[in-house]
Write a protein that holds these residues in place. Structure first.
Motif, PDB file in Angstrom:
ATOM      1  N   LEU A  95       0.830  -1.207   0.000  1.00  0.00           N
ATOM      2  CA  LEU A  95       0.000   0.000   0.000  1.00  0.00           C
ATOM      3  C   LEU A  95       0.865   1.257   0.000  1.00  0.00           C
ATOM      4  O   LEU A  95       0.542   2.246  -0.679  1.00  0.00           O
TER       5      LEU A  95
ATOM      6  N   TRP B 230      -7.450  -0.480  -7.445  1.00  0.00           N
ATOM      7  CA  TRP B 230      -8.205  -0.643  -6.200  1.00  0.00           C
ATOM      8  C   TRP B 230      -7.594   0.191  -5.074  1.00  0.00           C
ATOM      9  O   TRP B 230      -8.318   0.810  -4.285  1.00  0.00           O
ATOM     10  N   PHE B 231      -6.261   0.205  -5.002  1.00  0.00           N
ATOM     11  CA  PHE B 231      -5.619   1.032  -3.983  1.00  0.00           C
ATOM     12  C   PHE B 231      -5.891   2.522  -4.232  1.00  0.00           C
ATOM     13  O   PHE B 231      -6.037   3.299  -3.294  1.00  0.00           O
TER      14      PHE B 231
ATOM     15  N   ARG C 192      -8.565   3.800  -5.486  1.00  0.00           N
ATOM     16  CA  ARG C 192      -9.923   4.079  -5.000  1.00  0.00           C
ATOM     17  C   ARG C 192      -9.953   4.135  -3.470  1.00  0.00           C
ATOM     18  O   ARG C 192     -10.636   4.969  -2.885  1.00  0.00           O
ATOM     19  N   HIS C 193      -9.206   3.235  -2.840  1.00  0.00           N
ATOM     20  CA  HIS C 193      -9.156   3.252  -1.373  1.00  0.00           C
ATOM     21  C   HIS C 193      -8.519   4.539  -0.856  1.00  0.00           C
ATOM     22  O   HIS C 193      -9.045   5.185   0.062  1.00  0.00           O
TER      23      HIS C 193
ATOM     24  N   GLU D 257     -12.877   6.152  -1.476  1.00  0.00           N
ATOM     25  CA  GLU D 257     -14.077   5.602  -2.100  1.00  0.00           C
ATOM     26  C   GLU D 257     -14.468   4.238  -1.534  1.00  0.00           C
ATOM     27  O   GLU D 257     -15.653   3.902  -1.478  1.00  0.00           O
ATOM     28  N   ILE D 258     -13.474   3.416  -1.166  1.00  0.00           N
ATOM     29  CA  ILE D 258     -13.749   2.063  -0.678  1.00  0.00           C
ATOM     30  C   ILE D 258     -12.836   1.763   0.506  1.00  0.00           C
ATOM     31  O   ILE D 258     -11.821   2.428   0.716  1.00  0.00           O
ATOM     32  N   THR D 259     -13.191   0.743   1.265  1.00  0.00           N
ATOM     33  CA  THR D 259     -12.361   0.341   2.396  1.00  0.00           C
ATOM     34  C   THR D 259     -11.127  -0.406   1.904  1.00  0.00           C
ATOM     35  O   THR D 259     -11.087  -0.890   0.755  1.00  0.00           O
ATOM     36  N   LEU D 260     -10.142  -0.535   2.773  1.00  0.00           N
ATOM     37  CA  LEU D 260      -8.949  -1.294   2.424  1.00  0.00           C
ATOM     38  C   LEU D 260      -9.294  -2.764   2.196  1.00  0.00           C
ATOM     39  O   LEU D 260      -8.763  -3.398   1.278  1.00  0.00           O
TER      40      LEU D 260
ATOM     41  N   ALA E 285     -12.048  -3.979   1.013  1.00  0.00           N
ATOM     42  CA  ALA E 285     -12.671  -4.090  -0.315  1.00  0.00           C
ATOM     43  C   ALA E 285     -11.620  -3.982  -1.412  1.00  0.00           C
ATOM     44  O   ALA E 285     -11.708  -4.677  -2.436  1.00  0.00           O
ATOM     45  N   ALA E 286     -10.632  -3.126  -1.220  1.00  0.00           N
ATOM     46  CA  ALA E 286      -9.562  -2.985  -2.208  1.00  0.00           C
ATOM     47  C   ALA E 286      -8.764  -4.275  -2.328  1.00  0.00           C
ATOM     48  O   ALA E 286      -8.449  -4.719  -3.441  1.00  0.00           O
TER      49      ALA E 286
END
Length: 307
Positions: free
Chosen positions: A225, A250-251, A253-254, A258-261, A263-264
């Motif tokens: 990350l 995905w990272f 977006r996190h 936008e999203i949780t870790l 979810a990423a």
């Protein structure tokens, strides 16, 4: 092949992500005095050592490694550039008396290496910038390509923006569809396939899915990350290939909230599993004459074949 004279000019080890290619290549390099040459389109970049699963510094110290992390993440590296770099790395290894061991998961690299590239002219930077600057989403790019090169468009997923833009660049620069260029006889390959030993790591789907998840969680513990955060902080153009590395979208977006870790991580693992399935299918249909073996049998087979 036990006599030194019968040794192949190079060993090629391909397979889907997380199948164990790098470990197998390193073990062989240590045993025979080989040079490991990268054939993975993400591992050429220096920015994401952990997230792209590049060999560690300790692993690189155990045997010579070439074409790992030698490209800046802001560059749009191509198959043609890799082929030039790989030819130089092969020549260097041969001069030093080391066995080249080419390993990675980018099928087009292996295909170009052993079958040559179609002689597509270089794309002018002005054309590249114009296509990359189109105000179109992935579906729009696919529709535009379908209008000028339906054969190539039919082969590409509408979400594959990198290849869609590449095909549009070729048409804009040359006035000919990419599909036509690909029918032109390729130049002589850098490596004749028959001079090489070619191994494809066949994998059990369930075991590979588990391995992908395990490896991704290990990457998180190793700082994946933080790597993603540092890369995004560079503010690179959105079309840079490295920004599409597994986990990066995905990272992003996190980190944008936008999203949780969790979810990423889940999304990145799922994307990687889908990619591994596509790799497996591509290799099985595109590269003829390769020996397919599970990793458990591959080491002994290489030992017998290389000598």
């Amino acid at each position: 092949m036990t006599a030194k004279a019968a040794r192949p000019r190079a060993v090629l080890i391909a397979g889907p992500t997380a199948s164990g290619k790098s470990a197998l290549a390193l073990a062989l390099a240590e045993r025979v005095g080989g040079v490991v040459i990268n054939a993975d389109s993400m591992q050429v970049y220096r920015d994401l050592r952990v997230l792209s699963a590049r060999p560690t510094l300790a692993e690189e110290a155990r045997a010579p490694h070439r074409l790992y992390g030698h490209v800046d993440g802001g560059d749009a590296y191509s198959v043609a550039r890799w082929l030039e770099d790989a030819a130089a790395a092969l020549a260097e290894a041969e001069r030093a008396g080391g066995l080249p061991i080419v390993t990675g998961g980018t099928g087009l690299y292996f295909k170009a290496l052993t079958q040559g590239l179609s002689p597509i002219p270089p794309i002018p930077e002005a054309v590249r910038a114009r296509v990359r600057g189109l105000d179109l989403d992935a579906l729009g790019l696919h529709a535009r390509l379908m209008a000028v090169d339906p054969e190539t468009a039919a082969r590409l997923r509408p979400s594959d923006t990198q290849r869609l833009m590449r095909a549009l660049e070729v048409f804009e620069a040359t006035g000919r569809p990419l599909a036509q260029w690909q029918q032109v006889p390729a130049e002589a390959p850098a490596l004749a396939a028959e001079s090489t030993l070619r191994l494809f790591l066949a994998t059990d789907r369930a075991a590979l899915r588990a391995r992908i998840a395990e490896r991704f969680h290990a990457m998180m513990a190793e700082g994946a990350l933080d790597e993603a955060r540092a890369l995004l902080a560079r503010g690179l153009p959105a079309d840079r290939p490295l920004l599409k590395a597994h986990g990066m979208p995905w990272f992003a977006r996190h980190l944008a909230g936008e999203i949780t870790l969790a979810a990423a991580i889940e999304g990145a693992i799922l994307d990687t599993r889908h990619y591994a399935k596509r790799q497996d299918t591509w290799f099985r249909h595109q590269l003829e004459g390769w020996t397919a073996l599970p990793k458990e049998q591959a080491g002994a087979w290489l030992e017998r074949a290389v000598g």
